[in-house]
Write a protein that holds these residues in place. Structure first.
Motif, mmCIF file in Angstrom:
data_model
loop_
_atom_site.group_PDB
_atom_site.id
_atom_site.type_symbol
_atom_site.label_atom_id
_atom_site.label_comp_id
_atom_site.label_asym_id
_atom_site.label_seq_id
_atom_site.Cartn_x
_atom_site.Cartn_y
_atom_site.Cartn_z
ATOM 1 N N GLY A 1 -10.611 17.726 0.757
ATOM 2 C CA GLY A 1 -10.672 17.130 -0.574
ATOM 3 C C GLY A 1 -10.330 15.657 -0.547
ATOM 4 O O GLY A 1 -10.958 14.843 -1.236
ATOM 5 N N ALA A 2 -9.321 15.301 0.257
ATOM 6 C CA ALA A 2 -8.936 13.891 0.383
ATOM 7 C C ALA A 2 -10.079 13.073 0.970
ATOM 8 O O ALA A 2 -10.332 11.932 0.548
ATOM 9 N N GLU A 3 -10.779 13.640 1.948
ATOM 10 C CA GLU A 3 -11.919 12.943 2.536
ATOM 11 C C GLU A 3 -13.023 12.732 1.490
ATOM 12 O O GLU A 3 -13.640 11.653 1.426
ATOM 13 N N LYS A 4 -13.265 13.746 0.666
ATOM 14 C CA LYS A 4 -14.290 13.625 -0.375
ATOM 15 C C LYS A 4 -13.904 12.545 -1.387
ATOM 16 O O LYS A 4 -14.762 11.775 -1.852
ATOM 17 N N VAL A 5 -12.636 12.495 -1.741
ATOM 18 C CA VAL A 5 -12.168 11.477 -2.687
ATOM 19 C C VAL A 5 -12.380 10.079 -2.113
ATOM 20 O O VAL A 5 -12.824 9.159 -2.814
ATOM 21 N N THR A 6 -12.058 9.911 -0.844
ATOM 22 C CA THR A 6 -12.248 8.606 -0.198
ATOM 23 C C THR A 6 -13.716 8.197 -0.209
ATOM 24 O O THR A 6 -14.065 7.041 -0.512
ATOM 25 N N GLN A 7 -14.587 9.153 0.108
ATOM 26 C CA GLN A 7 -16.031 8.864 0.083
ATOM 27 C C GLN A 7 -16.497 8.537 -1.328
ATOM 28 O O GLN A 7 -17.310 7.616 -1.533
ATOM 29 N N ALA A 8 -15.992 9.272 -2.314
ATOM 30 C CA ALA A 8 -16.391 9.017 -3.702
ATOM 31 C C ALA A 8 -15.953 7.624 -4.145
ATOM 32 O O ALA A 8 -16.698 6.914 -4.842
ATOM 33 N N ARG A 9 -14.768 7.212 -3.773
ATOM 34 C CA ARG A 9 -14.284 5.880 -4.130
ATOM 35 C C ARG A 9 -15.157 4.805 -3.489
ATOM 36 O O ARG A 9 -15.437 3.772 -4.107
ATOM 37 N N ALA B 1 -13.909 6.037 -17.360
ATOM 38 C CA ALA B 1 -13.685 7.482 -17.256
ATOM 39 C C ALA B 1 -13.790 7.939 -15.805
ATOM 40 O O ALA B 1 -12.998 8.767 -15.330
ATOM 41 N N ALA B 2 -14.785 7.396 -15.098
ATOM 42 C CA ALA B 2 -14.945 7.755 -13.689
ATOM 43 C C ALA B 2 -13.744 7.282 -12.866
ATOM 44 O O ALA B 2 -13.247 8.003 -11.991
ATOM 45 N N ARG B 3 -13.296 6.065 -13.158
ATOM 46 C CA ARG B 3 -12.119 5.535 -12.460
ATOM 47 C C ARG B 3 -10.890 6.395 -12.722
ATOM 48 O O ARG B 3 -10.102 6.700 -11.803
ATOM 49 N N LYS B 4 -10.669 6.776 -13.991
ATOM 50 C CA LYS B 4 -9.505 7.583 -14.324
ATOM 51 C C LYS B 4 -9.568 8.966 -13.670
ATOM 52 O O LYS B 4 -8.547 9.480 -13.182
ATOM 53 N N VAL C 1 -16.705 13.748 -6.314
ATOM 54 C CA VAL C 1 -15.512 14.020 -7.120
ATOM 55 C C VAL C 1 -15.466 15.496 -7.514
ATOM 56 O O VAL C 1 -14.402 16.129 -7.473
ATOM 57 N N GLU C 2 -16.600 16.041 -7.899
ATOM 58 C CA GLU C 2 -16.646 17.461 -8.256
ATOM 59 C C GLU C 2 -16.296 18.341 -7.060
ATOM 60 O O GLU C 2 -15.548 19.318 -7.184
ATOM 61 N N GLU C 3 -16.841 17.988 -5.896
ATOM 62 C CA GLU C 3 -16.520 18.764 -4.686
ATOM 63 C C GLU C 3 -15.028 18.677 -4.364
ATOM 64 O O GLU C 3 -14.389 19.683 -4.037
ATOM 65 N N ARG D 1 -24.469 8.887 -8.572
ATOM 66 C CA ARG D 1 -24.674 10.321 -8.353
ATOM 67 C C ARG D 1 -23.798 10.825 -7.201
ATOM 68 O O ARG D 1 -23.203 11.903 -7.282
ATOM 69 N N ALA D 2 -23.743 10.052 -6.116
ATOM 70 C CA ALA D 2 -22.924 10.463 -4.963
ATOM 71 C C ALA D 2 -21.450 10.518 -5.339
ATOM 72 O O ALA D 2 -20.731 11.451 -4.959
ATOM 73 N N ALA D 3 -20.981 9.520 -6.113
ATOM 74 C CA ALA D 3 -19.570 9.478 -6.493
ATOM 75 C C ALA D 3 -19.193 10.682 -7.345
ATOM 76 O O ALA D 3 -18.188 11.364 -7.094
#
Length: 365
Positions: free
Chosen positions: A79-87, A122-125, A60-62, A54-56
């Motif tokens: 956005g880059a920070e959010k991507v890092t957290q999602a990963r 799909a999530a990875r892509k 990613v949406e944010e 759910r967090a990821a």
């Protein structure tokens, strides 16, 4: 009795906790058989999986919203920070556990995912595409900053340039900055930022520099004039000089002036050219005066020498001739016409001293 019961309960709880802890260890050889036989023991893992997934997806949406609708570099960085957290959250999902859907947990708490291989891929892509977009935007922002820095430094260098070569170097740097702007990838944010800045930069370049070819050409004329002027100044050092040397120096000054006159009145360097033109014309006038003084002095010395030869011949033929004393003033007059600072000055002074002494001796006799 109660103590025994309490102790037994504590031991039982501890044992159960230990079993649950072991069952939830991130090892396929443990989790797989547990998931097939006693899936309830994996409840902590399922909770953790659900939370991370759910967090990821939320992050990613944010990040996608921040990057897609960015209004400035700050949104891209967030956005880059959010991507890092999602990963980080996505990396917590056990890839090896694909296909072992926590049916009990999902029936009780309502999973928004099945955690299949396709869903994970799909999530990875989606994560990879978003990371690529962030990278492109960040790279474009760096290029934009570099281009603007290059243009700003070029403007400053152009304003401070004192020679045509320096101006030419600044123009080349300025053009390099403009080229960098045109090469920036048309990403959503950078593309929006580049277009007006490129138009403004090209307008400033045209207004300040004008035609690069004409500007460089005019700067070359000024530089060439300075070269001729410098050589003329060098040749003028350590006078006196002969008539021929002064004529050569005049030629150098005239060449310098000719170069300056080729700078048009609408050129950026016209004012500098006019300042140098006035300076060089004054120097040329001074040199021409020195040439005329040299020419007059040489001619006066030549006339004096002719008179001296005649005077010496008369002294040899008639040492007592009254013309000896009468001709000396004519010689002295010619020698006095020789001006100081000329090539004839030293010789004229020696002859003048000799002629005056002779005149005094003849007057006494």
């Amino acid at each position: 009795m109660w103590a025994y019961i309490a102790g037994s309960v504590a031991v039982g709880v501890a044992a159960f906790t230990g079993i649950v802890w072991i069952a939830n260890l991130p090892y396929p050889m443990i989790r797989k058989p547990v998931a097939e036989t006693v899936p309830i023991l994996l409840l902590p893992s399922y909770i953790n999986m659900d939370r991370n997934y759910r967090a990821a997806t939320s992050l990613v949406e944010e990040a996608d919203q921040l990057v897609a609708k960015a209004t400035g570099p700050e949104d891209i960085e967030r956005g880059a920070e959010k991507v890092t957290q999602a990963r980080e959250h996505l990396d917590q999902l056990p890839v090896w556990f694909l296909g072992y859907e926590p049916k009990m947990y999902c029936s009780l708490f309502g999973c928004s995912w099945r955690f299949t291989f396709d869903e994970f891929e799909a999530a990875r892509k989606a994560m990879g595409r978003l990371e690529a977009r962030v990278f492109q935007e960040q790279n474009a922002q760096k290029q934009l900053q570099q281009a603007e820095t290059t243009i700003a430094e070029a403007k400053l260098a152009y304003d401070r340039a004192t020679t045509g070569a320096e101006k030419q170097e600044a123009i080349a740097q300025w053009q390099s900055g403009l080229d960098l702007l045109t090469q920036i990838a048309p990403t959503p944010l950078a593309g929006t930022m580049v277009r007006p800045r490129l138009a403004a930069a090209e307008r400033d370049f045209k207004v300040v520099v004008g035609s690069t070819e004409k500007t460089v050409q005019n700067a070359t004329f000024i530089d060439a004039a300075k070269i001729f002027a410098m050589q003329a100044a060098v040749n003028s050092q350590n006078p006196p000089h002969s008539v021929e040397t002064w004529q050569q120096i005049i030629g150098l000054w005239e060449e310098a002036l000719d170069r300056l006159r080729q700078v048009p009145n609408n050129a950026p360097g016209y004012l500098e050219a006019q300042q140098k033109l006035a300076e060089y014309q004054a120097n040329l006038a001074t040199v021409r005066n020195r040439l005329e003084a040299e020419r007059r002095s040489v001619q006066a010395l030549e006339r004096a020498n002719v008179l001296i030869v005649t005077w010496q011949e008369l002294g040899l033929s008639d040492p007592n001739s009254p013309q000896l004393a009468a001709n000396l003033p004519k010689i002295i007059n010619e020698l006095e016409k020789v001006e100081p600072g000329t090539t004839a000055s030293a010789q004229a002074q020696d002859l003048l001293k000799f002629a005056r002494e002779k005149l005094q001796q003849l007057d006494k006799s």
